[in-house]
Design a protein around this motif. Structure first.
Motif, PDB file in Angstrom:
ATOM      1  N   ILE A   1      17.267   8.577 -13.911  1.00  0.00           N
ATOM      2  CA  ILE A   1      18.178   9.081 -12.884  1.00  0.00           C
ATOM      3  C   ILE A   1      18.972   7.899 -12.330  1.00  0.00           C
ATOM      4  O   ILE A   1      18.564   6.737 -12.461  1.00  0.00           O
ATOM      5  N   ALA A   2      20.075   8.190 -11.684  1.00  0.00           N
ATOM      6  CA  ALA A   2      20.975   7.139 -11.212  1.00  0.00           C
ATOM      7  C   ALA A   2      20.320   6.238 -10.176  1.00  0.00           C
ATOM      8  O   ALA A   2      20.740   5.085  -9.993  1.00  0.00           O
ATOM      9  N   GLU A   3      19.292   6.738  -9.483  1.00  0.00           N
ATOM     10  CA  GLU A   3      18.643   5.961  -8.418  1.00  0.00           C
ATOM     11  C   GLU A   3      17.592   4.975  -8.919  1.00  0.00           C
ATOM     12  O   GLU A   3      16.955   4.285  -8.107  1.00  0.00           O
ATOM     13  N   ILE A   4      17.383   4.885 -10.240  1.00  0.00           N
ATOM     14  CA  ILE A   4      16.364   3.963 -10.765  1.00  0.00           C
ATOM     15  C   ILE A   4      16.585   2.527 -10.281  1.00  0.00           C
ATOM     16  O   ILE A   4      15.616   1.870  -9.845  1.00  0.00           O
ATOM     17  N   PRO A   5      17.819   1.971 -10.320  1.00  0.00           N
ATOM     18  CA  PRO A   5      17.999   0.601  -9.795  1.00  0.00           C
ATOM     19  C   PRO A   5      17.581   0.465  -8.325  1.00  0.00           C
ATOM     20  O   PRO A   5      16.988  -0.551  -7.928  1.00  0.00           O
ATOM     21  N   GLU A   6      17.863   1.489  -7.519  1.00  0.00           N
ATOM     22  CA  GLU A   6      17.459   1.484  -6.110  1.00  0.00           C
ATOM     23  C   GLU A   6      15.932   1.489  -5.987  1.00  0.00           C
ATOM     24  O   GLU A   6      15.352   0.782  -5.146  1.00  0.00           O
ATOM     25  N   ILE A   7      15.269   2.282  -6.839  1.00  0.00           N
ATOM     26  CA  ILE A   7      13.804   2.342  -6.843  1.00  0.00           C
ATOM     27  C   ILE A   7      13.217   0.986  -7.236  1.00  0.00           C
ATOM     28  O   ILE A   7      12.282   0.479  -6.592  1.00  0.00           O
ATOM     29  N   LEU A   8      13.793   0.364  -8.256  1.00  0.00           N
ATOM     30  CA  LEU A   8      13.303  -0.940  -8.711  1.00  0.00           C
ATOM     31  C   LEU A   8      13.508  -2.009  -7.644  1.00  0.00           C
ATOM     32  O   LEU A   8      12.663  -2.902  -7.480  1.00  0.00           O
ATOM     33  N   ALA A   9      14.605  -1.914  -6.909  1.00  0.00           N
ATOM     34  CA  ALA A   9      14.844  -2.880  -5.829  1.00  0.00           C
ATOM     35  C   ALA A   9      13.758  -2.773  -4.765  1.00  0.00           C
ATOM     36  O   ALA A   9      13.290  -3.786  -4.226  1.00  0.00           O
TER      37      ALA A   9
ATOM     38  N   ALA B   1       8.102   4.750  -3.432  1.00  0.00           N
ATOM     39  CA  ALA B   1       9.360   4.146  -3.875  1.00  0.00           C
ATOM     40  C   ALA B   1      10.197   5.127  -4.694  1.00  0.00           C
ATOM     41  O   ALA B   1      11.430   5.023  -4.727  1.00  0.00           O
ATOM     42  N   PHE B   2       9.517   6.084  -5.336  1.00  0.00           N
ATOM     43  CA  PHE B   2      10.207   7.093  -6.146  1.00  0.00           C
ATOM     44  C   PHE B   2      10.564   8.345  -5.333  1.00  0.00           C
ATOM     45  O   PHE B   2      11.310   9.188  -5.821  1.00  0.00           O
ATOM     46  N   ASP B   3      10.039   8.447  -4.132  1.00  0.00           N
ATOM     47  CA  ASP B   3      10.195   9.673  -3.342  1.00  0.00           C
ATOM     48  C   ASP B   3      11.571   9.688  -2.670  1.00  0.00           C
ATOM     49  O   ASP B   3      11.738   9.271  -1.526  1.00  0.00           O
ATOM     50  N   LEU B   4      12.551  10.201  -3.384  1.00  0.00           N
ATOM     51  CA  LEU B   4      13.921  10.195  -2.880  1.00  0.00           C
ATOM     52  C   LEU B   4      14.089  11.064  -1.651  1.00  0.00           C
ATOM     53  O   LEU B   4      14.863  10.745  -0.752  1.00  0.00           O
ATOM     54  N   ARG B   5      13.378  12.177  -1.587  1.00  0.00           N
ATOM     55  CA  ARG B   5      13.500  13.053  -0.423  1.00  0.00           C
ATOM     56  C   ARG B   5      12.972  12.369   0.841  1.00  0.00           C
ATOM     57  O   ARG B   5      13.546  12.505   1.925  1.00  0.00           O
ATOM     58  N   LEU B   6      11.885  11.640   0.723  1.00  0.00           N
ATOM     59  CA  LEU B   6      11.332  10.914   1.865  1.00  0.00           C
ATOM     60  C   LEU B   6      12.299   9.834   2.323  1.00  0.00           C
ATOM     61  O   LEU B   6      12.506   9.628   3.524  1.00  0.00           O
ATOM     62  N   LYS B   7      12.936   9.133   1.362  1.00  0.00           N
ATOM     63  CA  LYS B   7      13.851   8.049   1.712  1.00  0.00           C
ATOM     64  C   LYS B   7      15.139   8.567   2.349  1.00  0.00           C
ATOM     65  O   LYS B   7      15.735   7.907   3.196  1.00  0.00           O
ATOM     66  N   ARG B   8      15.566   9.741   1.937  1.00  0.00           N
ATOM     67  CA  ARG B   8      16.817  10.288   2.467  1.00  0.00           C
ATOM     68  C   ARG B   8      16.649  10.896   3.847  1.00  0.00           C
ATOM     69  O   ARG B   8      17.613  11.062   4.575  1.00  0.00           O
ATOM     70  N   LYS B   9      15.418  11.255   4.195  1.00  0.00           N
ATOM     71  CA  LYS B   9      15.177  11.857   5.498  1.00  0.00           C
ATOM     72  C   LYS B   9      13.838  11.363   6.037  1.00  0.00           C
ATOM     73  O   LYS B   9      12.796  11.993   5.858  1.00  0.00           O
TER      74      LYS B   9
END
Length: 454
Positions: A393-401, A435-443
């Motif tokens: 997914i496009a957010e992989i670089p963000e997750i790796l950071a 780190a992979f939990d995009l929903r938690l990070k967005r809210k």
């Protein structure tokens, strides 16, 4: 363990029995029609190949354990058994009317509450009633949770005769002081008795559930509990962190003061002492909080990459479809989640009008499905990969950071197209999944929703 690392990562976080986690379900866009459509889709895709799993929630307990966060109804009135069994079988019949052919059941798990609150006759009626509408898979795995204080030889024999081969007994801790604090008076000889009965009858996997971080619990208590446990040689163990979340569970977790609970370094030391003892006693670490002897099926499934995790916990095999029956149960079609109402009265009322007692759920997006795979991989195999472009997914670089700091702390290894959890990182597996939990990070939650990760 380095105290600075412990303090850095000891934050509130989910246990990831699902992704998205329940507080992040999109309930507004979920309907009964969506649940039924995804249920049918998953059934068609998986029934003939792997069958399905049934989780049956049996909520009654005779007394309240103050560490417990399960949905339960405290009563000594066993007249509640028959109406509840009838309601569960009614719910199952409604599901079977929706499906186009007889379900093949690969897994059944009886949870609670206290499943052994029910009489052997009522448990037999329940299981036989389920198979009025279904067939057993050739390699089925049926399991139940037994309370050592009220599980009888007749319970164990009857459920064995019905096809059950796995049982888990809630032990928690053998210290009398700890047991008094959590309102769970349970002598060692009661646990020994039911464990030996289960072995004699022929159960192939006997588990004990232990908890660290309970009120008044010290290192000597952990050592004593694990030494006693080792003397009984259960095949697998759960060694859970006590989740102190009184803001969710109310007065049931306020039978002791906050200062009575081990915290931070003290609590983590209890885990490290326990884990070292389990290692010495040949219990192999599997996933999060679980250990097994090499002779147990959970070990084999972990080594063969077949370990699965869902709302029933860790399982040695996967089914795409899991139907939850009973009050508060959660179902999983892989494409969506659906939870039953939490009130017994509402559960009965909906079934009387021939309605599935579902009150909320979540339809997984394409992104959810990919993140779900990665979190399951980390939870079950301590690694994940996006070498297959379908898992990128496009957010992989963000997750790796975000994982870069954990890499510096030697908790993860970052590879070209994936990550691997190190041995040092295993106690922080919830943090790695976050780190992979995009929903938690967005809210970010405005109030504390989850227990501490350490």
């Amino acid at each position: 363990m380095n105290n600075s690392i412990l303090q850095k990562y000891n934050v509130p976080g989910p246990r990831y029995t699902s992704y998205p986690t329940v507080p992040y379900w999109d309930e507004d866009n979920f309907t009964h029609e969506i649940w039924i459509e995804t249920l049918k889709r998953s059934f068609v895709e998986s029934n003939s190949k792997e069958g399905l799993s049934l989780y049956i929630h049996l909520p009654f307990c005779e007394s309240l354990c103050t560490f417990c966060g399960c949905n339960k109804r405290i009563t000594k009135n066993h007249a509640v058994e028959n109406p509840y069994i009838e309601a569960v079988l009614k719910e199952w019949a409604l599901y079977c009317d929706i499906l186009d052919e007889k379900p093949i059941i690969k897994e059944i798990h009886l949870g609670g509450g206290t499943p052994t609150f029910f009489s052997t006759q009522n448990l037999e009626d329940l299981i036989n009633g389920i198979f009025c509408y279904a067939v057993k898979a050739k390699e089925h795995e049926f399991s139940f949770e037994g309370h050592p204080n009220n599980t009888t030889h007749a319970h164990l024999q009857k459920l064995y005769d019905l096809g059950f081969r796995r049982v888990s007994f809630g032990v928690q801790d053998y210290s009398e002081k700890v047991q008094k604090a959590i309102h769970r008076n349970q002598p060692f000889h009661n646990v020994a008795k039911v464990t030996f009965w289960a072995k004699e009858i022929g159960y192939t996997s006997i588990g004990h559930d232990l908890i660290f971080g309970l009120p008044f619990q010290g290192v000597d208590d952990i050592i004593d509990t694990i030494e006693k446990t080792h003397s009984l040689q259960p095949d697998r163990l759960a060694f859970y962190s006590y989740a102190h979340v009184p803001w969710i569970k109310g007065n049931g977790q306020r039978g002791f003061n906050d200062e009575d609970i081990p915290k931070d370094e003290e609590k983590r030391h209890l885990y490290e002492v326990g884990k070292d003892l389990l290692d010495e006693n040949d219990y192999y670490e599997i996933g999060m909080d679980h250990f097994a002897l090499k002779s147990d099926s959970l070990y084999d499934s972990f080594k063969n990459g077949k370990l699965h995790r869902n709302f029933m916990g860790y399982s040695s095999s996967k089914t795409q479809l899991m139907i939850g029956l009973g009050v508060s149960s959660i179902s999983d079609s892989w494409y969506s989640f659906a939870q039953n109402v939490k009130s017994l009265e509402e559960y009965y009322a909906l079934l009387e009008t021939d309605q599935l007692p579902v009150f909320r759920g979540h339809l997984l997006t394409e992104e959810d499905l990919i993140i779900r795979k990665h979190i399951l991989n980390i939870m079950c195999q301590f690694e994940t990969s996006w070498e297959d472009k379908a898992n990128y997914i496009a957010e992989i670089p963000e997750i790796l950071a975000q994982l870069e700091e954990m890499k510096k702390d030697r908790l993860v290894i970052i590879k070209k197209n994936g990550i691997q959890v190190t041995d040092a990182g295993k106690p922080f597996i919830r943090n790695i999944c976050m780190a992979f939990d995009l929903r938690l990070k967005r809210k970010t939650p405005e109030t504390q929703l989850f227990s501490m990760t350490i």
